[in-house]
Design an enzyme around this catalytic site. Structure first.
Site, short mmCIF file in Angstrom:
data_model
loop_
_atom_site.label_atom_id
_atom_site.label_comp_id
_atom_site.label_asym_id
_atom_site.label_seq_id
_atom_site.Cartn_x
_atom_site.Cartn_y
_atom_site.Cartn_z
N GLY A 248 0.81 -1.21 0.00
CA GLY A 248 0.00 0.00 0.00
C GLY A 248 0.84 1.25 0.00
O GLY A 248 0.56 2.21 -0.71
N ALA A 519 3.55 -1.02 14.33
CA ALA A 519 4.28 -2.06 15.05
C ALA A 519 4.43 -1.70 16.52
O ALA A 519 4.11 -2.50 17.41
CB ALA A 519 5.65 -2.29 14.42
N ARG A 654 14.79 -0.68 19.50
CA ARG A 654 14.70 -2.13 19.59
C ARG A 654 13.97 -2.68 18.37
O ARG A 654 12.90 -2.20 18.02
CB ARG A 654 13.95 -2.51 20.87
CG ARG A 654 13.79 -3.99 21.10
CD ARG A 654 12.85 -4.23 22.27
NE ARG A 654 12.75 -5.63 22.61
CZ ARG A 654 11.85 -6.13 23.45
NH1 ARG A 654 10.98 -5.32 24.04
NH2 ARG A 654 11.82 -7.42 23.72
N LYS A 659 14.88 -10.07 11.29
CA LYS A 659 14.77 -10.47 9.88
C LYS A 659 13.80 -9.56 9.14
O LYS A 659 14.08 -9.08 8.04
CB LYS A 659 14.32 -11.93 9.79
CG LYS A 659 14.16 -12.43 8.36
CD LYS A 659 13.59 -13.85 8.33
CE LYS A 659 14.57 -14.85 8.88
NZ LYS A 659 14.08 -16.26 8.70
N GLN A 664 12.38 -4.61 5.81
CA GLN A 664 11.79 -3.28 5.69
C GLN A 664 12.84 -2.23 5.31
O GLN A 664 12.60 -1.38 4.46
CB GLN A 664 11.11 -2.89 7.00
CG GLN A 664 9.80 -3.60 7.26
CD GLN A 664 8.70 -3.08 6.37
OE1 GLN A 664 8.20 -1.98 6.55
NE2 GLN A 664 8.33 -3.87 5.38
N GLU A 731 9.38 3.35 7.21
CA GLU A 731 9.63 4.44 6.26
C GLU A 731 11.01 5.06 6.41
O GLU A 731 11.39 5.91 5.61
CB GLU A 731 8.56 5.52 6.46
CG GLU A 731 7.17 5.05 6.11
CD GLU A 731 6.09 5.99 6.61
OE1 GLU A 731 5.64 6.83 5.81
OE2 GLU A 731 5.71 5.89 7.79
#
Length: 764
Positions: A248, A519, A654, A659, A664, A731
């Site tokens: 997205g 997250a 943190r 992985k 990202q 981002e």
């Protein structure tokens, strides 16, 4: 925000290490590889009809008439919708506060504001019938004057965005007195989100006031609320379902006109309606990153200390609503500068309203600032890393607050060492390999940490398995996985015994998946809820009359799917529930500010921005940071540029899954390569048509464009930033990549390219 003391081990019952923070394989990976993951418009419903859009082919003007007679007479056609026969909805504000004028709204255009605008929609029994009928619809229009881009002289200077005006010190005087001044203008073109899964939905009115939507969504609750308010039905009467999303990058966070068209068609026809946006339509059905232009003046001492920055930014927006690409957002906080001014304008042109696209504002802002810093380093004959180190701020220059953590010095050191930066010959064009000129460039990036509330339900089932549910979404960033890890840690069960259910508005509420915040917010919500479930299990084991562990100890530990005394005497969680006659232990908790709220009020908090925390609520400045070191190879005969090596050191606090975080970071870097060398929205000045509205002409980075990428984490858990110590990840790594590539190209060729993407024509 500190709702629970945080232990990096598995609660107080660790059996040798936390699951959260390790590189657990993607929880939803097997389902996707096997093809078992059902995406929104893959649902199959009885009586499904198909909807195809009819779009404007002019860039400005007025719809005079929609002639649908021929289309309506074609086989299988059930309806041709347009402004003249559509339902009138209640006007709703969009993501950015723009609200349609008037007392009613329908998604079909009467006044044309951009080429590709939704004018009509054909509904038929098959997709082929709908497509054929859509081609038979004739739209009579009256042409208006098209202003296709902000380069058009008719576009004007635009409107000043007061909220983006920032000042301190006396930049004019400081620049006038500065021994060294750099001034330049930097431009970025329109960029488009182009997720691999185009937009689409199935709308199904199950009765007159109950709407179910299977729609690609980055914000289940927010989009469900929009539909509910637009159709004037209760929020709980709209169910939105979206368990999987094929990307997205910001584009799937709000309701678009085509979704309303499908919902209207379903309501009128009393059957479910599917609408899938075609690839060309993804360039006009919603907006991507707008074109930007930024002029920066940097003043410095001869030893590289910044004295002043003057920044003027502008971006394109639509004529009918406003979007601000906050180009000054990085400029004022990255370096220690005593005199500063930043201004932002938006210029209305005939385009679809732009929208969020990975690191909105931060990315173009970082490109301009970091290129200007490289130009200053060249003018000073100073190493670009050294220039930045000399201007490292001890606190946030913009707010005056101390950093929660800022590990940029460590990022410079780790990235430079891994890259071999000390071997760089600073002389322009001095490094080569045969016919290839080699350039080394660097730049930094940043992204703020945004906060808000999250909600989750955690249940320990009769068989000892754990289920986590929330309306949060996973568009590839790993929500399924890290929430499973969080619950596994808190409850002391193997991560394989945790099931996660996401993407349904019937589940516990969640905020928008945007701003790199989901997250942190949802890990916090699941941790809080799972800890409460753990406490209830312990209390059950200690006090229930039927518990085999009653009176065995004054505390119990959870580990390995068992509950036991400190001496090790224990039973499985399944055995505890069976002995005490429980089918499950289930709780729902949220991380909203403490207050008494009804369930409806709680859901409303997640369906709006009301749950977000203001930065003034925090005593520290919370940001993630990264330092990019990039090598390019430029063919001196053909002018082609290839990125051949990337090392990026990141401070993102943190990492909940090493992985997935690495994935990202690399994804952001790859998109940065596309921004620097490939991506460009090209517009026909005559009618505003997007000429590059396909994946042949709008080029994105693919395997052949991507070199070896190494990422290094230098972050530490930052509990002032978020309750479990994470910072922004998704981002972050795109910010600064384009500048680092541009700087490397200059080092290789001596040609400074200030307008992206870098082309062969720029270098020959």
């Amino acid at each position: 925000m500190n709702y629970q003391d945080v232990n990096t081990k598995r609660g107080d019952a660790s059996d040798g290490g936390a699951i959260l923070g390790t590189g657990v394989a993607r929880h939803d990976g097997a389902a996707k590889v096997r093809g078992d993951a059902v995406y929104a418009i893959e649902h199959s419903l009885p009586g499904l009809l198909y909807c195809v859009m009819v779009n404007s082919t002019i860039g400005a003007g007025r719809v005079v008439q929609v002639d649908a007679q021929k289309a309506e007479a074609m086989p299988g056609v059930r309806m041709v919708l347009h402004a003249g026969n559509s339902l009138e909805l209640v006007p709703q504000a969009d993501f950015f506060g723009n609200r349609p004028a008037g007392d009613s709204y329908n998604p079909f255009a009467r006044e044309i504001a951009f080429n590709g605008q939704l004018v009509a929609a054909v509904v038929a029994e098959t997709l082929e019938q709908a497509r054929a009928a859509a081609r038979a619809v004739t739209v009579a229009v009256e042409n208006g004057k098209v202003v296709s881009t902000f380069h058009d002289p008719a576009a004007g200077e635009g409107n000043v965005i007061a909220a983006m005006s920032k000042d301190w010190g006396d930049p004019d005087a400081a620049l006038a007195d500065a021994p060294v001044v750099v001034e330049a203008t930097y431009e970025t073109p329109r960029e488009y989100n182009v997720p691999i899964e185009p937009h689409g939905l199935i709308a199904h009115w199950e009765d007159d006031d109950h709407l179910t939507l299977y729609e690609h969504s980055q914000w289940i609750d927010g989009m469900a609320k929009y539909h509910a308010d637009a159709f004037a039905i209760p929020f709980d009467n709209v169910r939105m379902v979206c368990p999987y999303i094929g990307g997205g990058f910001g584009s799937k966070a709000q309701v678009q006109p085509h979704a309303l068209a499908a919902a209207i068609a379903s309501k009128l026809l009393k059957q479910p309606v599917k609408l899938a946006v075609t690839r060309p339509q993804t360039f006009t059905a919603f907006g991507g990153r707008p074109a930007t232009r930024q002029t920066l003046k940097l003043g410095a001492t001869k030893d590289g200390k910044l004295l002043a920055i003057d920044h003027d930014g502008v971006n394109e927006t639509a004529t009918y609503a406003n979007f601000t690409e906050t180009t000054g957002i990085v400029t004022g906080m990255m370096y220690d500068v005593p005199n500063f001014r930043s201004r932002q304008r938006t210029v209305p042109v005939n385009t679809v309203l732009p929208g969020p696209f990975r690191a909105p504002g931060k990315n173009p802002s970082g490109f301009a600032l970091e290129t200007a810093m490289d130009e200053l380093a060249i003018k000073l004959s100073m190493d670009p890393v050294e220039l930045r180190l000399r201007n490292e701020p001890e606190k946030d220059p913009e707010t005056g607050k101390p950093w929660s953590t800022r590990k940029l010095r460590e990022a410079y050191a780790a990235g430079a060492e891994a890259f071999g930066w000390d071997k760089r010959n600073p002389e322009i064009g001095s490094m080569r390999d045969g016919h290839e000129l080699i350039g080394w460039g660097m730049a930094v990036g940043t992204h703020p940490v945004y906060s808000g509330g999250g909600e989750a339900t955690v249940s320990v089932k009769a068989d000892g398995t754990v289920e986590v549910s929330s309306s949060a979404i996973d568009m590839g960033q790993g929500t399924y996985t890290i929430l499973a890890q969080t619950a596994a840690d808190a409850l002391g069960v193997p991560v394989e015994r945790v099931a996660v259910k996401l993407g349904d508005s019937r589940y516990a509420g969640a905020p928008v998946a945007g701003g790199s915040k989901l997250a942190n917010l949802m890990v916090g919500a699941v941790h809080k809820t799972a800890m409460a479930v753990r406490d209830e299990l312990v209390q059950l084991g200690l006090s229930d009359p039927n518990s085999p562990l009653r009176d065995k100890a004054n505390n119990l530990m959870l580990s390995g799917g068992r509950i036991a005394t400190p001496a090790g005497e224990g039973i499985t969680l399944a055995e505890l529930l069976a002995a005490t006659g429980r089918d499950a232990v289930e709780l729902t908790r949220d991380t909203l500010p403490e207050a008494e709220r009804t369930p409806q009020e709680r859901r409303q908090m997640f369906a709006t921005f009301a749950s977000g925390h203001k930065e003034s609520d925090f005593a520290v400045s919370r940001h993630s940071f990264c330092a990019h070191f990039i090598e390019v190879r430029v063919d001196e005969d053909f002018g082609t540029v290839r990125v051949s090596r990337v090392v990026t050191a990141v401070d993102a606090g943190r990492l909940y899954n090493t992985k997935l975080a690495d994935s990202q970071f690399k994804g952001g870097i790859i998109m940065g390569i596309g921004m620097a060398l490939l991506e460009e929205g090209v517009t026909d000045p005559r009618n505003g048509r997007i000429l590059s509205a396909n994946l042949a002409d709008y080029r994105i980075a693919t395997n052949a464009d991507v070199p070896e990428i190494q990422t290094i984490s230098v972050g530490v858990p930052d509990f002032q930033a978020t309750p479990l110590g994470g910072k922004a990840v998704g981002e972050l790594a795109i910010v600064g990549v384009a500048a680092a590539i541009s700087n490397a190209v200059y080092h290789a060729t001596g040609k400074r390219v200030r307008s992206l993407p870098i082309s062969i024509e720029d270098l020959l």
